[in-house]
Design a protein around this motif. Structure first.
Motif, PDB file in Angstrom:
ATOM      1  N   THR B  88       0.850  -1.190   0.000  1.00 10.76           N
ATOM      2  CA  THR B  88       0.000   0.000   0.000  1.00 10.76           C
ATOM      3  C   THR B  88       0.881   1.234   0.000  1.00 10.76           C
ATOM      4  N   ARG B  89       0.582   2.150  -0.889  1.00  2.00           N
ATOM      5  CA  ARG B  89       1.316   3.418  -0.906  1.00  2.00           C
ATOM      6  C   ARG B  89       0.423   4.510  -0.338  1.00  2.00           C
ATOM      7  N   PHE B  90       1.061   5.431   0.357  1.00  2.00           N
ATOM      8  CA  PHE B  90       0.336   6.372   1.194  1.00  2.00           C
ATOM      9  C   PHE B  90       1.009   7.737   1.074  1.00  2.00           C
ATOM     10  N   ARG B  91       0.235   8.752   0.717  1.00  4.21           N
ATOM     11  CA  ARG B  91       0.811  10.070   0.442  1.00  4.21           C
ATOM     12  C   ARG B  91       0.451  11.084   1.535  1.00  4.21           C
ATOM     13  N   LEU B  92       1.438  11.870   1.942  1.00  5.69           N
ATOM     14  CA  LEU B  92       1.235  12.930   2.949  1.00  5.69           C
ATOM     15  C   LEU B  92       2.035  14.155   2.544  1.00  5.69           C
ATOM     16  N   ASN B  93       1.483  15.352   2.778  1.00  2.00           N
ATOM     17  CA  ASN B  93       2.327  16.531   2.586  1.00  2.00           C
ATOM     18  C   ASN B  93       3.026  16.860   3.911  1.00  2.00           C
ATOM     19  N   SER B  94       3.855  17.896   3.930  1.00  2.00           N
ATOM     20  CA  SER B  94       4.655  18.192   5.129  1.00  2.00           C
ATOM     21  C   SER B  94       3.775  18.494   6.336  1.00  2.00           C
ATOM     22  N   GLY B  95       2.751  19.328   6.123  1.00  2.00           N
ATOM     23  CA  GLY B  95       1.866  19.694   7.221  1.00  2.00           C
ATOM     24  C   GLY B  95       1.147  18.489   7.797  1.00  2.00           C
ATOM     25  N   GLU B  96       0.719  17.605   6.918  1.00  2.00           N
ATOM     26  CA  GLU B  96       0.024  16.398   7.373  1.00  2.00           C
ATOM     27  C   GLU B  96       0.974  15.464   8.124  1.00  2.00           C
ATOM     28  N   SER B  97       2.232  15.429   7.678  1.00  2.00           N
ATOM     29  CA  SER B  97       3.215  14.574   8.362  1.00  2.00           C
ATOM     30  C   SER B  97       3.443  15.077   9.781  1.00  2.00           C
ATOM     31  N   GLU B  98       3.523  16.389   9.907  1.00  2.00           N
ATOM     32  CA  GLU B  98       3.718  17.016  11.224  1.00  2.00           C
ATOM     33  C   GLU B  98       2.507  16.708  12.118  1.00  2.00           C
ATOM     34  N   TRP B  99       1.351  16.816  11.550  1.00  2.00           N
ATOM     35  CA  TRP B  99       0.107  16.541  12.276  1.00  2.00           C
ATOM     36  C   TRP B  99       0.035  15.076  12.694  1.00  2.00           C
ATOM     37  N   LEU B 100       0.434  14.185  11.769  1.00  2.00           N
ATOM     38  CA  LEU B 100       0.383  12.756  12.068  1.00  2.00           C
ATOM     39  C   LEU B 100       1.335  12.390  13.213  1.00  2.00           C
ATOM     40  N   LEU B 101       2.459  13.089  13.296  1.00  2.00           N
ATOM     41  CA  LEU B 101       3.387  12.873  14.415  1.00  2.00           C
ATOM     42  C   LEU B 101       2.667  13.120  15.746  1.00  2.00           C
TER      43      LEU B 101
END
Lengths: 101, 155
Positions: B88-101
């Motif tokens: 499965t491939r999964f895409r995130l932008n920088s802001g979303e990556s920060e939020w996911l942390l």
């Protein structure tokens, strides 16, 4: 601060004295981060960089201070700014509080 | 989970099937920390501390409700996850990556609280099938996903 200072009309010496007095009277709040065994060290360092805009070196210095000494005073700010920073750090689930200086 | 590509805007991660299931299960636990866990101050004699603490808890509760909506929207967004066979491939932008942390750390710290906030988090002696074992499992997995995200963000 900008509403009080009038540098154009005051002699430079008087102005400096007034600034020092004003700063010493300004209430300050310390933003403190406390150690816990659950937050990853790299994560804490990353959060400090994001929240305060610090360099990696400065962030790691404070992260290690938290880790080794149990806490680190991160910034001294006005009440509003200190509250803002504590809220930001707690959004990242760090153990942060503020204390009157 | 590993970073496959960063195009300057979006991060593309890849999961194995089991990792994908774990990822969904972990995020499904959000939010996991009681709002009262966060304290604005350690000084109980502050005159306004009680009122400020209440405001903090309200703000945190509101933010978590919003985050929970976003987590559910992300997990059920068919365009977000590209599945092919066992990958499965999964895409995130920088802001979303920060939020996911932040989301992952909430679950991680929440599990630690459920475990009684132990001082030692490296040497566990519990039955992995017990409730405590489930918390440790989730905590360690969150740490793993966070480490991948941090490495990607700081690369």
């Amino acid at each position: 601060m900008s509403e009080i200072a009038e540098p154009e009309v005051l002699p430079s010496v008087d102005h400096e004295e007034e600034t020092e007095a004003s700063e010493s009277l300004e209430p300050g709040y310390l933003v403190i981060c406390w150690d816990d065994p659950v937050n990853l060290m790299d994560y804490v360092s990353h959060v400090f960089q994001k929240v305060f805009g610090w360099t990696k070196e400065k962030a790691e210095f404070h992260m290690l201070q938290v880790h080794k000494q149990g806490k680190s005073v991160l910034v001294r700010e006005s009440l509003e700014k200190a509250e803002h920073y504590v809220h930001q750090l707690q959004k990242y689930t760090l153990h942060a509080t503020m204390e009157r200086d | 989970m590993k970073l496959i590509e960063f195009d300057g805007k979006d991060y593309l991660f890849e999961f194995g099937e089991r990792e994908r299931q774990w990822f969904f299960e972990i995020l499904g636990r959000y939010p996991f920390i009681p709002v009262s866990h966060h304290q604005l101050s350690k000084s109980p004699d502050e005159a306004e501390s009680e009122a400020n603490q209440k405001l903090l808890e309200e703000a945190m509760a509101e933010q978590r409700a919003e985050n929970k909506k976003h987590v559910q929207a992300m997990l059920h967004d068919p365009g977000r996850f590209e599945r092919s066979e066992s990958i499965t491939r999964f895409r995130l932008n920088s802001g979303e990556s920060e939020w996911l942390l932040q989301i992952l750390n909430d679950v991680r710290v929440g599990c630690w609280i459920q475990l009684g906030q132990p001082a030692e988090t490296k040497k566990w002696k519990v039955d992995v099938s017990s409730e405590a074992g489930s918390f440790i499992w989730a905590m360690e997995l969150c740490g793993y996903f966070q480490a991948v995200l941090l490495e990607s963000l700081n690369a």
